[in-house]
Structure formats: structure tokens, C-alpha cells
Design an enzyme around this catalytic site. Structure first.
Site, short mmCIF file in Angstrom:
data_model
loop_
_atom_site.label_atom_id
_atom_site.label_comp_id
_atom_site.label_asym_id
_atom_site.label_seq_id
_atom_site.Cartn_x
_atom_site.Cartn_y
_atom_site.Cartn_z
N THR A 52 0.81 -1.21 0.07
CA THR A 52 -0.07 0.20 0.14
C THR A 52 0.63 1.25 0.08
OG1 THR A 52 -1.60 -1.07 1.34
CG2 THR A 52 -1.86 1.26 1.08
N LYS A 80 -7.06 1.90 -3.12
CA LYS A 80 -6.74 1.34 -1.82
C LYS A 80 -6.56 2.36 -0.55
CE LYS A 80 -5.53 -1.01 1.59
NZ LYS A 80 -4.16 -2.03 1.80
N LYS A 104 -0.45 5.67 8.62
CA LYS A 104 0.11 6.10 7.39
C LYS A 104 -0.73 6.16 6.22
CE LYS A 104 1.54 2.74 5.02
NZ LYS A 104 1.04 1.81 3.95
#
Length: 354
Positions: free
Chosen positions: A158, A233, A301
Site C-alpha cells: 500500500t 486502496k 500511514k
């Protein structure tokens, strides 16, 4: 319904072949794959036992050599599922000891991403953050140094859109093909082969690796150009992080007003806002226990990257921004490696008053 497909060709990736329908790709380097379809909901299941015998019986010169970089919470079960399906797998991780369980199952080990990529036809990468993803792909002894025409690189990490595009440029400069394929799902779905792949990039590579994605996941989406998979995502994880923060508020408020939070979880699970995450995480959150399936530091994050994506297109995201601050508070109190559901601790009075 059963489908068997057999492709009589060498293991080199196609360079200009016509893309096949995304829902029926079932061949890889001359190896027959068997796909089983559930008649009730058309969900695709991959027959691990059948694929294992097919691969072991296939000619070694045509069997794909697959590499996997990054053997962590997600990478380890994903790689293990490939091994169980009989895939010829080579692994690498900065800490070699994390590869030992896979090596005991038959995986080979190489000492650098470059060596893995050079020895394999197809290389997957599952890294923790953009910096790691770039370093493993493009740094000294990175995978790009081992790539060449006819090879493929699939990054399932990701990362942000710019990072994915940067990695793609380095890989494609070698003549190899690139596919981004970040996954939706955490540790348990990875173990059960129930991940969702959000792919973008080279369509031919997507069609070629589809059987491998089917081993590791329950569904896959092809979204077009590189960057679209990363963006999808980040949007998904932005929604998930905000949902968890709101759910945490609800659990604590129910307790404060004298309600049983266990009953709240039951009520929520039976209503229009039901989500598997609530019923899975709620009971342990009530007990202040947070077994790690998706580390809180990774959720924060992803929120940070999603906020950056929103800023780049001038889209207001005040709810996600507020949620991000809660995750930052939780990180500051040493909860980075706990499950992201530990964000509830940032709302408790002992932290609010500190």
C-alpha cells in the site's frame, strides 16, 4: 462448474497478446489450472490440491518461478498460500529468520531483491510503506536490477500514487512489465486466501498472474492505469480508519451512559450499518485487547497518504483528517504496533487529559 485451461507456451510473459476476459483467466506458463465456481454466488475458488499436482507434474522448464519480497504480517501468509498451491517460490526479507517457516515448506531463499528478481519470472513485493517499497524495488541490489524483458513485477504494497508510478518507471525501464495490486484485507483474510486485489498497470501481466491472485484472494479488480490501484486502496483504508474511530466513540459513549457495549455491538451488527469489522473487533475492544491484524501505524500511514491524495485534487476530507489526529495520539502513546482498533485508547480520559 469446472474450467480447465491449458496454454502451450514458454514462461515468457506476453508482450502484445489480446487481453482476455478478467473473470476467466486460468492459465500460466503452460500449467493447467482448475477453477471451481460456486453456483450460489459465482464466487471463484481455486483448487489448491489440484494445482499442486498439476504444477508438480508439469515440465520444470515451463513452470513459473515466482519470487516474494517482504515476509511480514501479510506477506508471510500470502507466500505460504502460494507454496501450498505448489508454486515454485523464492523469498527474501531483510530479517532472514522470518523466511525460515517458508523455507521449511520448500521455498528457496535469496539474499537480495535483485537476486530474487533475476532468478524468477514473476516477483511479488509486499512492503510496509512507500520508502521500503521504493528501496526494495529501486535501491542498491533492488529488484529492478534483476528485471529484464519477459519478467513481471507485481507490487502488492500500500503506497501513494506517485510512489507506485516511480516504481513502475524503474521496472518498465528494464523492459519488464509492472502491475500494482494493493490488497484489501488484513492478516486473517491473507491466511484464508480471501484478499481483494486492486490492480492497475499492464493488462497482459494482470491476465497472466490472475491464477496466482486467485490463490491468495477471493476477488480482483482491474482499474486501468498505474496509480488507480494505489488510489483505490487509500480511499478504502481512509473509510475504514474513519469508521473505526467513529465506532470507538460509540463504544465509549455507550459505556458512559450506562449501556452494555456488548449489546451495542449486537445491535450494530444487525442493522443497516452492519460491517464485519465491528463484530470482529468490538468484543476485544471492549476488553481493551488489540491482537494485531492490521498495525495501527499502518492505518495512520494510509490516512496520511489519503489526505495527501485528497489535497492534490482539492477534495475536503475533514472526517478523515480528524480520525488521523486520533491515530497520531494513539501512536504517541506507544500503540503503533497494536491493532488499529487500539485507536479507542486515544479517546479514553487518561489520554485526553494527559
Amino acid at each position: 462448474m469446472r474450467i480447465k485451461c491449458l496454454m502451450n507456451c514458454c514462461f515468457r510473459l506476453p508482450t502484445n497478446s489480446m487481453a482476455l476476459p478478467a473473470t476467466r483467466s486460468s492459465f500460466l506458463w503452460g500449467i493447467p489450472f482448475t477453477l471451481n465456481f460456486n453456483n450460489n454466488n459465482n464466487k471463484r475458488f481455486y483448487s489448491h490440491s489440484q494445482s499442486r499436482s498439476y504444477i508438480s507434474n508439469s515440465n520444470s522448464s515451463s513452470a513459473p518461478r515466482v519470487g516474494f519480497l517482504g515476509i511480514g504480517i501479510m506477506g508471510s501468509p500470502m507466500a505460504q498460500n502460494l507454496l501450498k498451491a505448489g508454486v515454485d517460490l523464492t523469498v527474501w526479507n531483510r530479517t532472514k529468520s522470518k523466511c525460515e517457516p517458508l523455507i521449511s515448506l520448500g521455498a528457496k531463499y535469496m539474499s537480495s531483491p535483485e537476486e530474487v528478481a533475476a532468478s524468477c519470472d514473476l516477483t511479488f513485493a509486499m512492503l510496509a510503506d512507500p520508502h521500503s517499497a521504493v528501496d526494495v524495488a529501486c535501491g542498491n541490489h533492488g529488484a529492478a536490477n534483476g528485471m529484464a524483458p519477459g519478467k513481471g513485477y507485481v507490487d502488492v504494497s500500500t503506497v501513494d500514487v506517485d510512489t507506485s508510478k516511480l516504481i513502475s518507471q524503474h521496472i518498465k525501464a528494464t523492459g519488464a512489465l509492472f502491475l500494482e495490486a494493493p490488497v484489501s484485507g488484513s492478516k486473517k483474510p491473507a491466511e484464508d486466501g480471501q484478499l481483494i486485489f486492486l490492480t492497475a498497470g499492464d493488462r497482459n501481466l494482470y491476465e497472466t498472474v490472475a491464477p496466482l491472485l486467485d490463490i491468495m484472494g477471493k476477488s480482483k479488480f482491474y482499474l486501468g492505469d498505474v496509480g488507480n490501484g494505489a488510489a483505490m486502496k487509500l480511499v478504502v483504508n481512509m473509510i475504514m480508519g474513519s469508521m473505526m474511530a467513529s465506532f470507538s466513540e460509540g463504544l465509549l459513549l455507550s459505556q458512559k451512559v450506562g449501556l452494555d457495549p456488548k449489546v451495542l455491538v449486537e445491535v450494530v451488527s444487525q442493522g443497516a450499518i452492519s460491517a464485519p469489522m465491528y463484530s470482529m473487533k468490538g468484543p476485544s475492544m471492549i476488553q481493551s485487547v488489540y491482537p494485531t491484524a492490521f498495525p495501527l501505524k499502518h492505518q495512520q500511514k494510509d490516512l496520511r497518504l489519503a489526505l495527501g491524495l485528497a489535497e492534490s485534487v482539492s477534495q475536503a476530507t475533514p472526517i478523515a483528517a480528524a480520525a488521523n489526529e486520533l491515530y497520531k495520539v494513539a501512536k504517541s502513546h506507544g500503540l503503533s504496533d497494536e491493532d488499529f482498533s487500539a485507536v479507542i485508547e486515544a479517546l479514553k480520559s487518561k489520554f485526553q487529559n494527559s
